[in-house]
Design an enzyme around this catalytic site. Structure first.
Site, PDB file in Angstrom:
ATOM      1  N   LYS A  13       0.831  -1.213   0.000  1.00  0.00           N
ATOM      2  CA  LYS A  13       0.000   0.000   0.000  1.00  0.00           C
ATOM      3  C   LYS A  13       0.863   1.259   0.000  1.00  0.00           C
ATOM      4  O   LYS A  13       0.646   2.166  -0.803  1.00  0.00           O
ATOM      5  CB  LYS A  13      -0.930   0.017   1.231  1.00  0.00           C
ATOM      6  CG  LYS A  13      -1.874  -1.168   1.304  1.00  0.00           C
ATOM      7  CD  LYS A  13      -2.780  -1.097   2.540  1.00  0.00           C
ATOM      8  CE  LYS A  13      -2.031  -1.142   3.872  1.00  0.00           C
ATOM      9  NZ  LYS A  13      -1.320  -2.408   4.147  1.00  0.00           N
ATOM     10  N   ARG A  87      -9.954   0.602   8.134  1.00  0.00           N
ATOM     11  CA  ARG A  87      -9.476  -0.721   8.544  1.00  0.00           C
ATOM     12  C   ARG A  87     -10.530  -1.499   9.313  1.00  0.00           C
ATOM     13  O   ARG A  87     -10.264  -2.631   9.712  1.00  0.00           O
ATOM     14  CB  ARG A  87      -8.275  -0.523   9.451  1.00  0.00           C
ATOM     15  CG  ARG A  87      -6.964  -1.075   8.900  1.00  0.00           C
ATOM     16  CD  ARG A  87      -5.900  -0.681   9.905  1.00  0.00           C
ATOM     17  NE  ARG A  87      -4.684  -1.397   9.778  1.00  0.00           N
ATOM     18  CZ  ARG A  87      -3.599  -0.950   9.142  1.00  0.00           C
ATOM     19  NH1 ARG A  87      -3.625   0.186   8.494  1.00  0.00           N
ATOM     20  NH2 ARG A  87      -2.497  -1.653   9.139  1.00  0.00           N
ATOM     21  N   ARG A 126      11.640  -5.290   5.245  1.00  0.00           N
ATOM     22  CA  ARG A 126      11.326  -3.862   5.031  1.00  0.00           C
ATOM     23  C   ARG A 126      12.230  -2.957   5.870  1.00  0.00           C
ATOM     24  O   ARG A 126      12.432  -3.188   7.047  1.00  0.00           O
ATOM     25  CB  ARG A 126       9.863  -3.607   5.411  1.00  0.00           C
ATOM     26  CG  ARG A 126       9.504  -2.133   5.487  1.00  0.00           C
ATOM     27  CD  ARG A 126       8.030  -1.886   5.335  1.00  0.00           C
ATOM     28  NE  ARG A 126       7.228  -2.321   6.468  1.00  0.00           N
ATOM     29  CZ  ARG A 126       5.903  -2.197   6.516  1.00  0.00           C
ATOM     30  NH1 ARG A 126       5.237  -1.695   5.482  1.00  0.00           N
ATOM     31  NH2 ARG A 126       5.237  -2.602   7.563  1.00  0.00           N
ATOM     32  N   ARG A 160      10.875  -0.934  11.338  1.00  0.00           N
ATOM     33  CA  ARG A 160       9.729  -0.749  12.221  1.00  0.00           C
ATOM     34  C   ARG A 160       9.733  -1.811  13.313  1.00  0.00           C
ATOM     35  O   ARG A 160       9.935  -2.987  13.034  1.00  0.00           O
ATOM     36  CB  ARG A 160       8.437  -0.807  11.410  1.00  0.00           C
ATOM     37  CG  ARG A 160       8.097   0.545  10.813  1.00  0.00           C
ATOM     38  CD  ARG A 160       6.975   0.476   9.829  1.00  0.00           C
ATOM     39  NE  ARG A 160       5.798  -0.245  10.332  1.00  0.00           N
ATOM     40  CZ  ARG A 160       4.665  -0.327   9.666  1.00  0.00           C
ATOM     41  NH1 ARG A 160       4.541   0.258   8.490  1.00  0.00           N
ATOM     42  NH2 ARG A 160       3.654  -0.998  10.155  1.00  0.00           N
ATOM     43  N   ARG A 171      -0.782  -8.861  13.477  1.00  0.00           N
ATOM     44  CA  ARG A 171      -1.316  -7.899  12.505  1.00  0.00           C
ATOM     45  C   ARG A 171      -2.088  -8.606  11.396  1.00  0.00           C
ATOM     46  O   ARG A 171      -3.088  -8.096  10.901  1.00  0.00           O
ATOM     47  CB  ARG A 171      -0.175  -7.062  11.906  1.00  0.00           C
ATOM     48  CG  ARG A 171       0.373  -6.038  12.923  1.00  0.00           C
ATOM     49  CD  ARG A 171       1.762  -5.573  12.584  1.00  0.00           C
ATOM     50  NE  ARG A 171       1.838  -4.859  11.322  1.00  0.00           N
ATOM     51  CZ  ARG A 171       2.943  -4.748  10.602  1.00  0.00           C
ATOM     52  NH1 ARG A 171       4.068  -5.319  10.997  1.00  0.00           N
ATOM     53  NH2 ARG A 171       2.920  -4.077   9.492  1.00  0.00           N
TER      54      ARG A 171
HETATM   55  P1  ADP Z   1       2.231  -1.870   3.225  1.00  0.00           P
HETATM   56  O1  ADP Z   1       2.210  -0.356   3.227  1.00  0.00           O
HETATM   57  O2  ADP Z   1       1.040  -2.458   2.536  1.00  0.00           O
HETATM   58  O3  ADP Z   1       2.430  -2.452   4.588  1.00  0.00           O
HETATM   59  P2  ADP Z   1       4.827  -1.586   1.848  1.00  0.00           P
HETATM   60  O4  ADP Z   1       4.498  -0.769   0.660  1.00  0.00           O
HETATM   61  O5  ADP Z   1       5.512  -0.924   2.976  1.00  0.00           O
HETATM   62  O6  ADP Z   1       3.497  -2.334   2.371  1.00  0.00           O
HETATM   63  O7  ADP Z   1       5.685  -2.843   1.360  1.00  0.00           O
HETATM   64  C1  ADP Z   1       6.215  -3.776   2.292  1.00  0.00           C
HETATM   65  C2  ADP Z   1       7.637  -4.167   1.882  1.00  0.00           C
HETATM   66  O8  ADP Z   1       7.575  -4.924   0.667  1.00  0.00           O
HETATM   67  C3  ADP Z   1       8.558  -2.991   1.579  1.00  0.00           C
HETATM   68  O9  ADP Z   1       9.866  -3.311   2.010  1.00  0.00           O
HETATM   69  C4  ADP Z   1       8.506  -2.849   0.053  1.00  0.00           C
HETATM   70  O10 ADP Z   1       9.746  -2.364  -0.460  1.00  0.00           O
HETATM   71  C5  ADP Z   1       8.270  -4.280  -0.387  1.00  0.00           C
HETATM   72  N1  ADP Z   1       7.393  -4.378  -1.575  1.00  0.00           N
HETATM   73  C6  ADP Z   1       6.348  -3.598  -1.916  1.00  0.00           C
HETATM   74  N2  ADP Z   1       5.776  -4.003  -3.073  1.00  0.00           N
HETATM   75  C7  ADP Z   1       6.483  -5.093  -3.479  1.00  0.00           C
HETATM   76  C8  ADP Z   1       6.412  -5.972  -4.623  1.00  0.00           C
HETATM   77  N3  ADP Z   1       5.481  -5.812  -5.578  1.00  0.00           N
HETATM   78  N4  ADP Z   1       7.320  -6.980  -4.700  1.00  0.00           N
HETATM   79  C9  ADP Z   1       8.266  -7.145  -3.733  1.00  0.00           C
HETATM   80  N5  ADP Z   1       8.388  -6.365  -2.649  1.00  0.00           N
HETATM   81  C10 ADP Z   1       7.524  -5.340  -2.513  1.00  0.00           C
HETATM   82  P1  ADP Z   2       0.791  -1.976   7.695  1.00  0.00           P
HETATM   83  O1  ADP Z   2      -0.172  -1.710   6.600  1.00  0.00           O
HETATM   84  O2  ADP Z   2       2.157  -2.305   7.242  1.00  0.00           O
HETATM   85  O3  ADP Z   2       0.244  -2.956   8.691  1.00  0.00           O
HETATM   86  P2  ADP Z   2       0.409   0.693   8.924  1.00  0.00           P
HETATM   87  O4  ADP Z   2       1.573   1.603   8.909  1.00  0.00           O
HETATM   88  O5  ADP Z   2      -0.751   0.989   8.063  1.00  0.00           O
HETATM   89  O6  ADP Z   2       1.014  -0.733   8.639  1.00  0.00           O
HETATM   90  O7  ADP Z   2      -0.129   0.544  10.413  1.00  0.00           O
HETATM   91  C1  ADP Z   2       0.711   0.261  11.501  1.00  0.00           C
HETATM   92  C2  ADP Z   2      -0.139   0.097  12.763  1.00  0.00           C
HETATM   93  O8  ADP Z   2      -0.820   1.330  13.060  1.00  0.00           O
HETATM   94  C3  ADP Z   2      -1.250  -0.938  12.662  1.00  0.00           C
HETATM   95  O9  ADP Z   2      -0.789  -2.240  12.988  1.00  0.00           O
HETATM   96  C4  ADP Z   2      -2.269  -0.409  13.694  1.00  0.00           C
HETATM   97  O10 ADP Z   2      -1.865  -0.722  15.025  1.00  0.00           O
HETATM   98  C5  ADP Z   2      -2.144   1.093  13.531  1.00  0.00           C
HETATM   99  N1  ADP Z   2      -3.087   1.632  12.522  1.00  0.00           N
HETATM  100  C6  ADP Z   2      -2.775   2.195  11.320  1.00  0.00           C
HETATM  101  N2  ADP Z   2      -3.879   2.571  10.662  1.00  0.00           N
HETATM  102  C7  ADP Z   2      -4.929   2.235  11.468  1.00  0.00           C
HETATM  103  C8  ADP Z   2      -6.347   2.347  11.344  1.00  0.00           C
HETATM  104  N3  ADP Z   2      -6.919   2.878  10.237  1.00  0.00           N
HETATM  105  N4  ADP Z   2      -7.113   1.878  12.359  1.00  0.00           N
HETATM  106  C9  ADP Z   2      -6.562   1.333  13.480  1.00  0.00           C
HETATM  107  N5  ADP Z   2      -5.256   1.194  13.656  1.00  0.00           N
HETATM  108  C10 ADP Z   2      -4.428   1.647  12.664  1.00  0.00           C
END
Ligand code: ADP
Ligand code: ADP
Ligand code: ZN
Length: 214
Positions: A13, A87, A126, A160, A171
């Site tokens: 995302k 979410r 990551r 992180r 998660r």
């Molecule tokens: P999210 O915001 O959904 O948690 P991220 O965009 O932070 O996910 O991506 C998670 C990890 O995976 C990051 O280290 C990113 O560089 C990597 N990543 C994102 N998209 C891809 C992909 N299409 N293929 C491989 N690795 C990816």
């Molecule tokens: P990822 O998509 O990689 O899980 P985010 O950076 O979106 O990570 O979120 C990290 C943490 O922040 C989540 O595990 C949750 O604890 C909190 N969080 C983020 N967005 C929300 C939301 N919309 N509602 C509730 N908790 C949230």
């Protein structure tokens, strides 16, 4: 234009939101980033949120909804990508009402579908630049020069605290139990577009772009 990127932790995302923001001139609103900002600032909200984030749970709907609503107001009608929000079903309903009240319209809800094994692998590798926040992955998106940020040249990076295996498991459960149920909510409205989030980042971006340009 208002776009929601939906998907489990590690689906890409943040990666795709950044590309969309750059390509289409939109503002990326990440509730995770906002919460991490509060944690860094040591605010009361940040202290409360950190415990929940480290346990892999979800922060209360009321806090998140208030945070997003005031941020949207401050953007005064600019295009938005919502990354990590909504979410829960309560958040999705609150968003609808909020947009209605503000006279705004939701354009696309894009679901990124990624296998669970790949999610774990993505989250496990990551990292980000500690200075400018540029995102990387040990295997899939390393820095060009070892230990130097491509974007700003910094040599300091961070991981992180919630990307450890145990918190990742929690998660993923939170996603399955509390977030996945909002998919049918958007499906019923005819707003949901699911795409394959496996494959190269550029390839995934092309799929998303196809939807946004349609
Ligand atoms: P999210 O915001 O959904 O948690 P991220 O965009 O932070 O996910 O991506 C998670 C990890 O995976 C990051 O280290 C990113 O560089 C990597 N990543 C994102 N998209 C891809 C992909 N299409 N293929 C491989 N690795 C990816
Ligand atoms: P990822 O998509 O990689 O899980 P985010 O950076 O979106 O990570 O979120 C990290 C943490 O922040 C989540 O595990 C949750 O604890 C909190 N969080 C983020 N967005 C929300 C939301 N919309 N509602 C509730 N908790 C949230
Ligand atoms: Zn940097």
């Amino acid at each position: 234009m208002i776009v929601i990127l939906l998907g489990p932790p590690g689906a890409g995302k943040g990666t795709q939101a950044e590309r969309l923001a750059k390509t289409f001139g939109l503002v990326q609103l990440s509730t995770g980033d906002m919460l991490r900002e509060e944690v860094r600032g040591g605010t009361d909200l940040g202290k409360e949120a950190k415990k929940i984030m480290d346990a892999g749970g979800l922060v209360s709907d009321a806090i998140i909804i208030g945070m997003i609503s005031s941020r949207i107001d401050s953007l005064k009608g600019k295009g938005i990508i919502l990354d990590g929000f909504p979410r829960t079903t309560a958040q999705a309903e609150a968003l609808d009402k909020m947009l209605d009240d503000k006279g705004l319209k939701l354009d696309h809800v894009i679901q990124l579908k990624v296998d669970e094994d790949a999610l774990v692998e993505r989250l496990g590798g990551r990292f980000a630049c500690a200075k400018c926040g540029a995102g990387y992955h040990d295997t899939f998106s390393p820095t060009k020069q070892d230990g130097v940020c491509d974007r700003c040249g910094s040599t300091e990076f961070s991981r992180r605290s919630d990307d450890n295996p145990q918190t990742v498991r929690s998660r993923l459960v939170a996603y399955r139990e509390q977030t996945a149920p909002i998919l049918p909510y958007y499906e019923k409205k005819g707003a949901l577009k699911a795409i394959d989030g496996m494959g190269e980042m550029d390839e995934v971006f092309r799929r998303i772009r196809g939807i946004v340009e349609s």
